[in-house]
Motif scaffolding. Structure first.
Motif, PDB file in Angstrom:
ATOM      1  N   VAL A 103       2.143  -0.083 -10.554  1.00  0.00           N
ATOM      2  CA  VAL A 103       1.201   0.399  -9.314  1.00  0.00           C
ATOM      3  C   VAL A 103      -0.300   0.253  -9.982  1.00  0.00           C
ATOM      4  N   LEU A 104      -1.234   0.123  -9.089  1.00  0.00           N
ATOM      5  CA  LEU A 104      -2.612  -0.065  -9.620  1.00  0.00           C
ATOM      6  C   LEU A 104      -3.416   0.802  -8.226  1.00  0.00           C
ATOM      7  N   THR A 105      -4.516   1.504  -8.956  1.00  0.00           N
ATOM      8  CA  THR A 105      -5.564   1.907  -7.943  1.00  0.00           C
ATOM      9  C   THR A 105      -6.435   1.060  -7.881  1.00  0.00           C
ATOM     10  N   LYS A 107       0.953  -0.949   0.008  1.00  0.00           N
ATOM     11  CA  LYS A 107      -0.045  -0.093  -0.009  1.00  0.00           C
ATOM     12  C   LYS A 107       1.010   1.289   0.067  1.00  0.00           C
ATOM     13  N   LEU A 129       1.070   8.126  -1.090  1.00  0.00           N
ATOM     14  CA  LEU A 129       1.398   9.094  -2.169  1.00  0.00           C
ATOM     15  C   LEU A 129       1.905  10.405  -1.311  1.00  0.00           C
ATOM     16  N   GLY A 174     -10.645   3.463  -5.282  1.00  0.00           N
ATOM     17  CA  GLY A 174     -10.434   4.815  -5.940  1.00  0.00           C
ATOM     18  C   GLY A 174      -9.498   5.685  -4.944  1.00  0.00           C
ATOM     19  N   LYS A 175      -9.473   5.150  -3.968  1.00  0.00           N
ATOM     20  CA  LYS A 175      -8.706   5.764  -2.815  1.00  0.00           C
ATOM     21  C   LYS A 175      -7.165   5.084  -2.592  1.00  0.00           C
ATOM     22  N   THR A 176      -7.084   3.766  -2.699  1.00  0.00           N
ATOM     23  CA  THR A 176      -6.006   2.873  -2.390  1.00  0.00           C
ATOM     24  C   THR A 176      -5.253   2.845  -3.439  1.00  0.00           C
ATOM     25  N   THR A 177      -3.945   3.014  -3.437  1.00  0.00           N
ATOM     26  CA  THR A 177      -2.961   2.734  -4.465  1.00  0.00           C
ATOM     27  C   THR A 177      -1.967   1.808  -4.060  1.00  0.00           C
ATOM     28  N   TYR A 200       5.838   8.666  -4.175  1.00  0.00           N
ATOM     29  CA  TYR A 200       5.413   7.974  -2.940  1.00  0.00           C
ATOM     30  C   TYR A 200       6.557   8.018  -2.077  1.00  0.00           C
TER      31      TYR A 200
END
Length: 139
Positions: free
Chosen positions: A75-77, A27, A30, A81-84, A35
Motif C-alpha cells: 500500500v502507498l499513499t 485505488k 479506506l 496525501g488523499k489517495t491510497t 479497506y
C-alpha cells in the motif's frame, strides 16, 4: 551486484525491456482501520521493516516503518496525501532475481544457462542469448 549483460569466450547474453505493464494499481476505499474489498472491510496486513541511513559521521542509523499490504500487494499513499493505492507488481513474489542473474553470469554453456533460466525469476525483461555451439535464444 550482478551482471545483467555479459559475455565470455563461450557465450553472451543481454536484456531488452519487456513492454508488458509490470503492475496494476488499485485505488483503495479506506474504512476504519482497513479497506473495502469485495463488499467487505478487510484489515491491512502490517509488518515492520527497516532500512539504514548513512549519517554525516559515517555511522548507519536504522529507520523503522510499517508496511501495509492488501490482498493485491503493498500500500502507498500518493503525493496528494488523499489517495491510497495498493500495487500488484509482477515478480514481487520472486526474491531470486539476483541469484538467477549471478548463475547466468557464471554459465559457460547452454546447459548451465538454461538451468539458471528455469528459476523463472526475471519477469520484467526479455533475455537474449547466443553461444559458440550455435544456440540462440530470445525469451
Amino acid at each position: 551486484p550482478v551482471l545483467r549483460f555479459g559475455f565470455n569466450n563461450d557465450l553472451g547474453f543481454t536484456n531488452t525491456v519487456n513492454t508488458m505493464q509490470g503492475f496494476t494499481s488499485y485505488k483503495l476505499v479506506l474504512e476504519g482501520d482497513g479497506y473495502r474489498f469485495d463488499g467487505k472491510t478487510l484489515p491491512f496486513d502490517t509488518v515492520t521493516k527497516s532500512y539504514k541511513v548513512k549519517q554525516a559521521d559515517g555511522t548507519l542509523k536504522s529507520v523503522s516503518f510499517e508496511q501495509k499490504s492488501t490482498v493485491h500487494g503493498p500500500v502507498l499513499t500518493l503525493p496528494d496525501g488523499k489517495t491510497t493505492v495498493a500495487l500488484k507488481v509482477a515478480g514481487l513474489d520472486r526474491p531470486g532475481v539476483l541469484e538467477q542473474y549471478l548463475e547466468m553470469g557464471k554459465a559457460r554453456d547452454w546447459g548451465a544457462f538454461e538451468k539458471a533460466l528455469r528459476k523463472m525469476q526475471v519477469v520484467m525483461f526479455n533475455i537474449i542469448y547466443a553461444d559458440r555451439a550455435g544456440h540462440i535464444l530470445y525469451l
